[in-house]
Design a protein around this motif. Structure first.
Motif, PDB file in Angstrom:
ATOM      1  N   LEU A  64     127.278  52.830   6.433  1.00 53.57           N
ATOM      2  CA  LEU A  64     127.245  52.799   4.972  1.00 53.57           C
ATOM      3  C   LEU A  64     127.078  51.367   4.470  1.00 53.57           C
ATOM      4  O   LEU A  64     126.321  51.105   3.522  1.00 53.57           O
ATOM      5  N   MET A  65     127.773  50.417   5.111  1.00 55.72           N
ATOM      6  CA  MET A  65     127.623  49.007   4.745  1.00 55.72           C
ATOM      7  C   MET A  65     126.194  48.534   4.983  1.00 55.72           C
ATOM      8  O   MET A  65     125.616  47.811   4.156  1.00 55.72           O
ATOM      9  N   ARG A  66     125.608  48.920   6.105  1.00 52.50           N
ATOM     10  CA  ARG A  66     124.235  48.502   6.425  1.00 52.50           C
ATOM     11  C   ARG A  66     123.241  49.062   5.414  1.00 52.50           C
ATOM     12  O   ARG A  66     122.271  48.390   5.056  1.00 52.50           O
ATOM     13  N   MET A  67     123.483  50.263   4.933  1.00 56.05           N
ATOM     14  CA  MET A  67     122.607  50.819   3.900  1.00 56.05           C
ATOM     15  C   MET A  67     122.766  50.054   2.592  1.00 56.05           C
ATOM     16  O   MET A  67     121.806  49.883   1.839  1.00 56.05           O
ATOM     17  N   THR A  68     123.971  49.587   2.319  1.00 59.82           N
ATOM     18  CA  THR A  68     124.211  48.781   1.120  1.00 59.82           C
ATOM     19  C   THR A  68     123.452  47.461   1.200  1.00 59.82           C
ATOM     20  O   THR A  68     122.935  46.964   0.191  1.00 59.82           O
ATOM     21  N   ALA A  69     123.367  46.906   2.411  1.00 67.25           N
ATOM     22  CA  ALA A  69     122.701  45.622   2.619  1.00 67.25           C
ATOM     23  C   ALA A  69     121.190  45.745   2.764  1.00 67.25           C
ATOM     24  O   ALA A  69     120.491  44.732   2.879  1.00 67.25           O
ATOM     25  N   GLY A  70     120.661  46.951   2.781  1.00 71.20           N
ATOM     26  CA  GLY A  70     119.223  47.138   2.959  1.00 71.20           C
ATOM     27  C   GLY A  70     118.784  47.036   4.396  1.00 71.20           C
ATOM     28  O   GLY A  70     117.591  46.861   4.683  1.00 71.20           O
ATOM     29  N   LEU A  71     119.721  47.177   5.335  1.00 72.23           N
ATOM     30  CA  LEU A  71     119.408  47.112   6.773  1.00 72.23           C
ATOM     31  C   LEU A  71     119.187  48.499   7.363  1.00 72.23           C
ATOM     32  O   LEU A  71     118.786  48.634   8.519  1.00 72.23           O
ATOM     33  N   VAL A  89     116.301  44.145   2.128  1.00 70.96           N
ATOM     34  CA  VAL A  89     117.379  43.154   2.153  1.00 70.96           C
ATOM     35  C   VAL A  89     117.286  42.304   0.895  1.00 70.96           C
ATOM     36  O   VAL A  89     116.196  41.881   0.495  1.00 70.96           O
ATOM     37  N   SER A  90     118.416  42.062   0.255  1.00 73.91           N
ATOM     38  CA  SER A  90     118.431  41.329  -1.006  1.00 73.91           C
ATOM     39  C   SER A  90     119.367  40.131  -0.927  1.00 73.91           C
ATOM     40  O   SER A  90     120.445  40.213  -0.323  1.00 73.91           O
ATOM     41  N   SER A  91     118.980  39.041  -1.574  1.00 72.63           N
ATOM     42  CA  SER A  91     119.848  37.862  -1.645  1.00 72.63           C
ATOM     43  C   SER A  91     121.042  38.097  -2.558  1.00 72.63           C
ATOM     44  O   SER A  91     121.951  37.278  -2.623  1.00 72.63           O
ATOM     45  N   GLU A  92     121.046  39.230  -3.270  1.00 69.80           N
ATOM     46  CA  GLU A  92     122.188  39.590  -4.105  1.00 69.80           C
ATOM     47  C   GLU A  92     123.358  40.123  -3.284  1.00 69.80           C
ATOM     48  O   GLU A  92     124.449  40.328  -3.799  1.00 69.80           O
ATOM     49  N   ILE A  93     123.097  40.362  -1.990  1.00 67.70           N
ATOM     50  CA  ILE A  93     124.121  40.881  -1.089  1.00 67.70           C
ATOM     51  C   ILE A  93     124.473  39.815  -0.058  1.00 67.70           C
ATOM     52  O   ILE A  93     123.596  39.249   0.596  1.00 67.70           O
ATOM     53  N   GLY A  94     125.762  39.536   0.106  1.00 64.76           N
ATOM     54  CA  GLY A  94     126.243  38.690   1.184  1.00 64.76           C
ATOM     55  C   GLY A  94     126.946  39.561   2.206  1.00 64.76           C
ATOM     56  O   GLY A  94     127.756  40.411   1.835  1.00 64.76           O
ATOM     57  N   PHE A  95     126.647  39.379   3.498  1.00 63.96           N
ATOM     58  CA  PHE A  95     127.181  40.256   4.539  1.00 63.96           C
ATOM     59  C   PHE A  95     127.893  39.406   5.584  1.00 63.96           C
ATOM     60  O   PHE A  95     127.268  38.609   6.279  1.00 63.96           O
ATOM     61  N   VAL A  96     129.215  39.586   5.702  1.00 62.65           N
ATOM     62  CA  VAL A  96     130.013  38.878   6.705  1.00 62.65           C
ATOM     63  C   VAL A  96     130.451  39.891   7.759  1.00 62.65           C
ATOM     64  O   VAL A  96     131.103  40.882   7.446  1.00 62.65           O
ATOM     65  N   MET A 173     131.978  42.859   3.827  1.00 65.10           N
ATOM     66  CA  MET A 173     132.747  42.252   4.917  1.00 65.10           C
ATOM     67  C   MET A 173     133.150  43.347   5.903  1.00 65.10           C
ATOM     68  O   MET A 173     133.914  44.250   5.568  1.00 65.10           O
ATOM     69  N   ASP A 174     132.604  43.264   7.109  1.00 64.41           N
ATOM     70  CA  ASP A 174     132.834  44.281   8.134  1.00 64.41           C
ATOM     71  C   ASP A 174     133.815  43.751   9.172  1.00 64.41           C
ATOM     72  O   ASP A 174     133.435  43.042  10.094  1.00 64.41           O
ATOM     73  N   GLU A 175     135.092  44.064   9.008  1.00 66.66           N
ATOM     74  CA  GLU A 175     136.170  43.625   9.898  1.00 66.66           C
ATOM     75  C   GLU A 175     136.082  42.124  10.205  1.00 66.66           C
ATOM     76  O   GLU A 175     136.054  41.719  11.360  1.00 66.66           O
TER      77      GLU A 175
END
Length: 273
Positions: A64-71, A89-96, A173-175
């Motif tokens: 679900l997180m990856r879909m949010t990030a466009g991955l 993938v968008s620069s509006e999303i930060g993924f840690v 943020m994924d764990e």
């Protein structure tokens, strides 16, 4: 419901009042091998809100997180970012993620500044902004050190700072603290909450740590075993945002919420074991 960094309660706030940064509409995800990962997930994440996903391992939270990030993309339904379908993938999303992914040949300062370099920001400005963020993260003294010369906790802070440097609309943020020792993890949890409140970040956070979920989140979304369905959304009382050791009433409230979340998850986990 606790207050967001905007000073507003998220309870009762709908898209009629403001455009939610992230919306999931009847999202399903089925992989090519016929693996059903996510099933009919609908949820709105409000501005400045800290939403935590918990659920059994492998249930579909990261998908679900990856879909949010466009991955990755839904098989059915849609994910909206600022009112628009996520199609890339968008620069509006930060993924840690759990990995720091800092460049070992760059100093901490240059690592944090790198996303601005990729966006064409001049060296002086990007280093100034990076230094300001390192100071906010308590890393000013480590600015000229390389990742191998600092602790794992400092590397985590650096990775978070590098994601925040370009002010993404949403932070995923994924764990992020899963590999850290208990003391460092606790300190970074407090630091993250303080920074997100100061910067009014909208955060979606995945964890298996129920204490972490309660003390960081405004709402905790409990997922079923795979395929991930929303089993329940638990609102965290406002007072727990300022939870401190020695506060007996807050400690009792945290313990009660942990028991509630565990009761929701226990049947899902036992059915998969």
């Amino acid at each position: 419901m606790r207050m967001t960094a905007t000073g507003r309660s998220t309870e009762g706030v709908t898209s009629a009042d403001v455009t939610p940064p992230v919306v999931y509409r009847h999202v399903d995800k089925v992989f090519g091998a016929g693996v059903h990962a996510v099933s009919d997930v609908s949820l709105e994440v409000m501005p400045g809100e800290f939403v935590v996903f918990v659920g059994p391992s492998g249930c579909g939270k990261t998908t679900l997180m990856r879909m949010t990030a466009g991955l990755a993309y839904p098989t059915r339904g849609e994910v909206l970012l600022e009112g628009q379908p996520v199609t890339k993938v968008s620069s509006e999303i930060g993924f840690v993620t759990q990995d720091n992914k800092l460049y070992p040949w760059m100093t901490m300062l240059d690592n944090v500044a790198f996303p601005l370099k990729a966006r064409g920001v001049k060296r002086g400005e990007r280093q100034e902004r990076a230094m300001d963020l390192l100071t906010l993260m308590g890393l000013a003294e480590a600015a000229q050190r390389y990742p191998a010369q600092v602790s794992g906790g400092m590397q985590r802070r650096g990775a978070i700072a590098r994601t925040l440097i370009y002010n993404p609309a949403v932070l995923l943020m994924d764990e992020p603290f899963a590999s850290l020792d208990a003391l460092t993890k606790r300190l970074l949890q407090q630091e993250l909450k303080r920074i997100c409140d100061e910067r009014n970040c909208t955060v979606i956070f995945v964890t298996h740590d129920l204490y972490e979920a309660i003390t960081l989140g405004d709402r905790v979304v409990v997922f079923s075993k795979r395929p991930a369905r929303i089993k329940k959304i638990v609102s965290v009382p406002t007072g727990l945002t300022q939870h401190e050791d020695g506060d007996e009433r807050s400690s009792v409230a945290v313990e009660q919420l942990q028991r509630e979340l565990w009761a929701l998850l226990r049947s899902e986990i036992s059915e998969t074991s």
